[in-house]
Scaffold this motif. Structure first.
Motif, PDB file in Angstrom:
ATOM      1  N   VAL A   1       6.940  -3.113   1.713  1.00  0.00           N
ATOM      2  CA  VAL A   1       6.383  -1.897   1.135  1.00  0.00           C
ATOM      3  C   VAL A   1       5.013  -2.131   0.500  1.00  0.00           C
ATOM      4  O   VAL A   1       4.030  -1.447   0.835  1.00  0.00           O
ATOM      5  CB  VAL A   1       7.369  -1.304   0.107  1.00  0.00           C
ATOM      6  CG1 VAL A   1       6.752  -0.101  -0.600  1.00  0.00           C
ATOM      7  CG2 VAL A   1       8.666  -0.891   0.792  1.00  0.00           C
ATOM      8  N   LEU A   2       4.908  -3.091  -0.400  1.00  0.00           N
ATOM      9  CA  LEU A   2       3.646  -3.297  -1.090  1.00  0.00           C
ATOM     10  C   LEU A   2       2.565  -3.866  -0.179  1.00  0.00           C
ATOM     11  O   LEU A   2       1.401  -3.462  -0.251  1.00  0.00           O
ATOM     12  CB  LEU A   2       3.850  -4.219  -2.299  1.00  0.00           C
ATOM     13  CG  LEU A   2       4.396  -3.536  -3.560  1.00  0.00           C
ATOM     14  CD1 LEU A   2       4.543  -4.551  -4.688  1.00  0.00           C
ATOM     15  CD2 LEU A   2       3.508  -2.392  -4.012  1.00  0.00           C
ATOM     16  N   ALA A   3       2.948  -4.808   0.682  1.00  0.00           N
ATOM     17  CA  ALA A   3       1.960  -5.389   1.599  1.00  0.00           C
ATOM     18  C   ALA A   3       1.389  -4.325   2.519  1.00  0.00           C
ATOM     19  O   ALA A   3       0.169  -4.238   2.729  1.00  0.00           O
ATOM     20  CB  ALA A   3       2.605  -6.511   2.416  1.00  0.00           C
ATOM     21  N   ASN A   4       2.267  -3.492   3.069  1.00  0.00           N
ATOM     22  CA  ASN A   4       1.790  -2.413   3.934  1.00  0.00           C
ATOM     23  C   ASN A   4       0.967  -1.396   3.155  1.00  0.00           C
ATOM     24  O   ASN A   4      -0.020  -0.843   3.657  1.00  0.00           O
ATOM     25  CB  ASN A   4       2.979  -1.708   4.600  1.00  0.00           C
ATOM     26  CG  ASN A   4       3.609  -2.551   5.697  1.00  0.00           C
ATOM     27  OD1 ASN A   4       2.953  -3.405   6.292  1.00  0.00           O
ATOM     28  ND2 ASN A   4       4.889  -2.329   5.953  1.00  0.00           N
ATOM     29  N   GLY A   5       1.379  -1.144   1.888  1.00  0.00           N
ATOM     30  CA  GLY A   5       0.639  -0.200   1.059  1.00  0.00           C
ATOM     31  C   GLY A   5      -0.767  -0.684   0.753  1.00  0.00           C
ATOM     32  O   GLY A   5      -1.732   0.082   0.836  1.00  0.00           O
ATOM     33  N   ARG A   6      -0.897  -1.962   0.414  1.00  0.00           N
ATOM     34  CA  ARG A   6      -2.234  -2.496   0.117  1.00  0.00           C
ATOM     35  C   ARG A   6      -3.132  -2.448   1.342  1.00  0.00           C
ATOM     36  O   ARG A   6      -4.329  -2.131   1.249  1.00  0.00           O
ATOM     37  CB  ARG A   6      -2.102  -3.926  -0.397  1.00  0.00           C
ATOM     38  CG  ARG A   6      -1.422  -4.031  -1.761  1.00  0.00           C
ATOM     39  CD  ARG A   6      -1.461  -5.453  -2.292  1.00  0.00           C
ATOM     40  NE  ARG A   6      -0.682  -5.578  -3.520  1.00  0.00           N
ATOM     41  CZ  ARG A   6       0.515  -6.143  -3.598  1.00  0.00           C
ATOM     42  NH1 ARG A   6       1.097  -6.645  -2.503  1.00  0.00           N
ATOM     43  NH2 ARG A   6       1.153  -6.213  -4.756  1.00  0.00           N
ATOM     44  N   ALA A   7      -2.552  -2.748   2.502  1.00  0.00           N
ATOM     45  CA  ALA A   7      -3.337  -2.699   3.741  1.00  0.00           C
ATOM     46  C   ALA A   7      -3.771  -1.262   4.034  1.00  0.00           C
ATOM     47  O   ALA A   7      -4.912  -1.018   4.461  1.00  0.00           O
ATOM     48  CB  ALA A   7      -2.522  -3.266   4.902  1.00  0.00           C
TER      49      ALA A   7
ATOM     50  N   CYS B   1      -9.183   5.330   0.130  1.00  0.00           N
ATOM     51  CA  CYS B   1      -8.969   6.344  -0.897  1.00  0.00           C
ATOM     52  C   CYS B   1      -8.983   5.676  -2.273  1.00  0.00           C
ATOM     53  O   CYS B   1      -9.005   4.445  -2.389  1.00  0.00           O
ATOM     54  CB  CYS B   1      -7.667   7.096  -0.660  1.00  0.00           C
ATOM     55  SG  CYS B   1      -6.218   6.056  -0.391  1.00  0.00           S
ATOM     56  N   ASP B   2      -8.964   6.492  -3.325  1.00  0.00           N
ATOM     57  CA  ASP B   2      -9.020   5.954  -4.685  1.00  0.00           C
ATOM     58  C   ASP B   2      -7.663   5.466  -5.165  1.00  0.00           C
ATOM     59  O   ASP B   2      -7.569   4.478  -5.889  1.00  0.00           O
ATOM     60  CB  ASP B   2      -9.540   7.030  -5.639  1.00  0.00           C
ATOM     61  CG  ASP B   2     -10.929   7.504  -5.253  1.00  0.00           C
ATOM     62  OD1 ASP B   2     -11.865   6.704  -5.333  1.00  0.00           O
ATOM     63  OD2 ASP B   2     -11.051   8.674  -4.848  1.00  0.00           O
ATOM     64  N   LEU B   3      -6.609   6.184  -4.773  1.00  0.00           N
ATOM     65  CA  LEU B   3      -5.253   5.863  -5.195  1.00  0.00           C
ATOM     66  C   LEU B   3      -4.311   6.002  -4.017  1.00  0.00           C
ATOM     67  O   LEU B   3      -4.509   6.877  -3.156  1.00  0.00           O
ATOM     68  CB  LEU B   3      -4.788   6.811  -6.306  1.00  0.00           C
ATOM     69  CG  LEU B   3      -5.541   6.778  -7.638  1.00  0.00           C
ATOM     70  CD1 LEU B   3      -5.169   7.995  -8.476  1.00  0.00           C
ATOM     71  CD2 LEU B   3      -5.232   5.497  -8.401  1.00  0.00           C
ATOM     72  N   LEU B   4      -3.294   5.161  -3.977  1.00  0.00           N
ATOM     73  CA  LEU B   4      -2.264   5.277  -2.957  1.00  0.00           C
ATOM     74  C   LEU B   4      -0.911   5.090  -3.627  1.00  0.00           C
ATOM     75  O   LEU B   4      -0.665   4.066  -4.279  1.00  0.00           O
ATOM     76  CB  LEU B   4      -2.451   4.243  -1.848  1.00  0.00           C
ATOM     77  CG  LEU B   4      -1.575   4.463  -0.612  1.00  0.00           C
ATOM     78  CD1 LEU B   4      -2.052   5.688   0.167  1.00  0.00           C
ATOM     79  CD2 LEU B   4      -1.577   3.244   0.299  1.00  0.00           C
ATOM     80  N   VAL B   5      -0.043   6.081  -3.471  1.00  0.00           N
ATOM     81  CA  VAL B   5       1.297   6.032  -4.048  1.00  0.00           C
ATOM     82  C   VAL B   5       2.234   5.497  -2.964  1.00  0.00           C
ATOM     83  O   VAL B   5       2.455   6.148  -1.947  1.00  0.00           O
ATOM     84  CB  VAL B   5       1.753   7.424  -4.513  1.00  0.00           C
ATOM     85  CG1 VAL B   5       3.109   7.334  -5.202  1.00  0.00           C
ATOM     86  CG2 VAL B   5       0.719   8.039  -5.450  1.00  0.00           C
ATOM     87  N   VAL B   6       2.769   4.316  -3.198  1.00  0.00           N
ATOM     88  CA  VAL B   6       3.578   3.632  -2.183  1.00  0.00           C
ATOM     89  C   VAL B   6       5.042   3.726  -2.582  1.00  0.00           C
ATOM     90  O   VAL B   6       5.419   3.316  -3.690  1.00  0.00           O
ATOM     91  CB  VAL B   6       3.165   2.152  -2.055  1.00  0.00           C
ATOM     92  CG1 VAL B   6       3.928   1.495  -0.914  1.00  0.00           C
ATOM     93  CG2 VAL B   6       1.664   2.035  -1.844  1.00  0.00           C
ATOM     94  N   ASN B   7       5.852   4.282  -1.691  1.00  0.00           N
ATOM     95  CA  ASN B   7       7.283   4.337  -1.978  1.00  0.00           C
ATOM     96  C   ASN B   7       8.093   4.014  -0.735  1.00  0.00           C
ATOM     97  O   ASN B   7       7.654   4.229   0.398  1.00  0.00           O
ATOM     98  CB  ASN B   7       7.695   5.701  -2.551  1.00  0.00           C
ATOM     99  CG  ASN B   7       7.396   6.859  -1.625  1.00  0.00           C
ATOM    100  OD1 ASN B   7       6.443   6.821  -0.869  1.00  0.00           O
ATOM    101  ND2 ASN B   7       8.210   7.883  -1.701  1.00  0.00           N
ATOM    102  N   GLU B   8       9.271   3.466  -0.982  1.00  0.00           N
ATOM    103  CA  GLU B   8      10.173   3.120   0.117  1.00  0.00           C
ATOM    104  C   GLU B   8      10.985   4.348   0.479  1.00  0.00           C
ATOM    105  O   GLU B   8      11.509   5.053  -0.382  1.00  0.00           O
ATOM    106  CB  GLU B   8      11.103   1.982  -0.306  1.00  0.00           C
ATOM    107  CG  GLU B   8      11.981   1.463   0.826  1.00  0.00           C
ATOM    108  CD  GLU B   8      12.815   0.262   0.417  1.00  0.00           C
ATOM    109  OE1 GLU B   8      13.589  -0.219   1.258  1.00  0.00           O
ATOM    110  OE2 GLU B   8      12.681  -0.185  -0.737  1.00  0.00           O
TER     111      GLU B   8
END
Length: 394
Positions: free
Chosen positions: A328-334, A341-348
């Motif tokens: 989740v986090l690795a894909n979100g950071r990529a 974008c300025d912000l990305l909300v990453v959720n499973e």
């Protein structure tokens, strides 16, 4: 609760019921005109409190000062053009307008009037003045007005006004200021559907609840909200201008149009990455003994990346959502780096995670390297943290 003289005053009875049944003590302050629509006895019976109608009632208690001083929230529903004008200019010729001048708590106005009155430059300037001072002025709904008239100016549904009041109260006295006042924000919600034939489509499980929570919390924080909603079955949030779409291309067109003068855009919708390359004009038939033809897909436009790359002004804040099933986090950071974008909300997400639920948990990634975990809880709680991060960047 202030009630001014409009036909929508009867709807305020439902708002009063919701406020009292949720445990709040409510004092109703109607204008003289409001009593032509709903009588004093009704307000007294529903609130369980005496109804104050004039500055000369119970003078020894100084009601024109005490009511406003003691309140945790003042909500005016309906708020007529006359009351908005008096509030904006500091006029105080009755108990309600005196209460508005003495209140040091959050104030919510729910306007209701004919379209022409709402759109008049005088009313718009008065609304802008009130919002600039920190009041929450809910955008009126579009629908049937008095008589045969239809347009913008209808009082939002009492249940949705109540939700706005609840969110304002939940922010607490220490956060009275409407930190998004004067801002225009765009929120996307729901899941797009890409048609395959007249009866079938490719879609996803998104209910739109997170996007609607973002819209409601933004309204409660004073923003003018445009909600671009794809295939949801949720009631319109009070105060949001709702634009309904179906496909990713329609979503792109509506979001880019609304974003032209927006201070912030939050893309919470689950936009389909792909669509069928060919649309069948008639229903695709099942043929005995034959396997279905392979389904050819083509890419849909990347709305979030386009918003980030082509901002109409340099101060616009763009935030997106990343629904991931693994790493989740690795894909979100990529994805954050790729979308710019300025912000990305990453959720499973999954069959029983996030989609359709009333709760969510996520990590908000910032382009500046900031990472903010938001624990499992109501989607409105996540929405407030998102707006905290957006407001800081604004």
């Amino acid at each position: 609760m202030g009630v001014s003289g409009g036909i929508a005053a009867y709807k305020a009875c439902e708002l009063l019921r919701r406020l009292t049944e949720s445990g709040h003590e409510v004092r109703v302050v109607p204008t003289a005109s409001a009593l032509h629509f709903v009588g004093e006895a009704t307000w007294s019976a529903l609130s369980g409190n005496p109804v104050s109608t004039a500055v000369w009632d119970d003078v020894h208690e100084v009601p024109h000062v005490r009511i406003g001083q003691a309140a945790d929230l003042v909500v005016v529903a309906p708020a007529t053009a006359d009351v908005l004008a008096k509030a904006a200019h500091g006029l105080a010729d009755d108990l309600l307008t005196n209460t508005l001048l003495t209140a040091r708590c959050p104030v919510v106005f729910a306007p209701a009037m004919h379209t022409e009155m709402w759109e008049h430059p005088a009313t718009q300037e008065n609304v802008a003045t009130l919002r600039r001072r920190g009041a929450v002025v809910i955008e009126p709904a579009v629908g049937r007005l008095t008589g045969v008239d239809t347009g913008k100016g209808r009082l939002p549904e009492p249940a949705e006004i109540y939700e706005t009041c609840r969110r304002v109260l939940a922010r607490g006295a220490e956060r009275v200021a409407a930190d998004l006042a004067g801002r225009h924000v765009v929120v996307s919600a729901g899941g797009t559907r890409e048609p395959l034939d007249p009866v079938r489509f490719l879609g996803n499980r998104s209910s739109g609840k997170q996007g609607y929570a973002l819209a409601r919390t933004a309204v409660a924080r004073g923003a003018r909200v445009t909600l671009v909603a794809a295939n949801t079955e949720l009631p319109d949030p009070a105060g949001a201008d709702v634009v309904r779409v179906t496909t990713a291309h329609q979503m792109r067109e509506a979001v880019l149009k609304a974003a032209a003068d927006a201070d912030a855009v939050v893309m919470a919708a689950a936009v389909a990455d792909f669509r069928p390359a060919h649309y069948a004009e008639g229903k695709i038939k099942k043929k005995d003994g034959e396997e279905p033809a392979p389904l050819e897909l083509v890419r849909n436009p990347d709305i979030l990346a386009e918003l980030s790359a082509d901002r109409p002004h340099p101060g616009q804040v763009v935030a997106g959502f990343a629904a991931e099933t693994d790493d989740v986090l690795a894909n979100g950071r990529a994805k954050l780096a790729r979308k710019e974008c300025d912000l990305l909300v990453v959720n499973e997400v999954g069959e029983r995670k996030a989609f359709g639920s009333e709760e969510n948990e996520a990590v908000i990634l910032g382009a500046d390297g900031e990472e903010t975990p938001v624990p499992y809880g109501p989607k409105e709680a996540l929405a407030d943290v998102v707006w905290d991060r957006v407001a800081r960047r604004l």
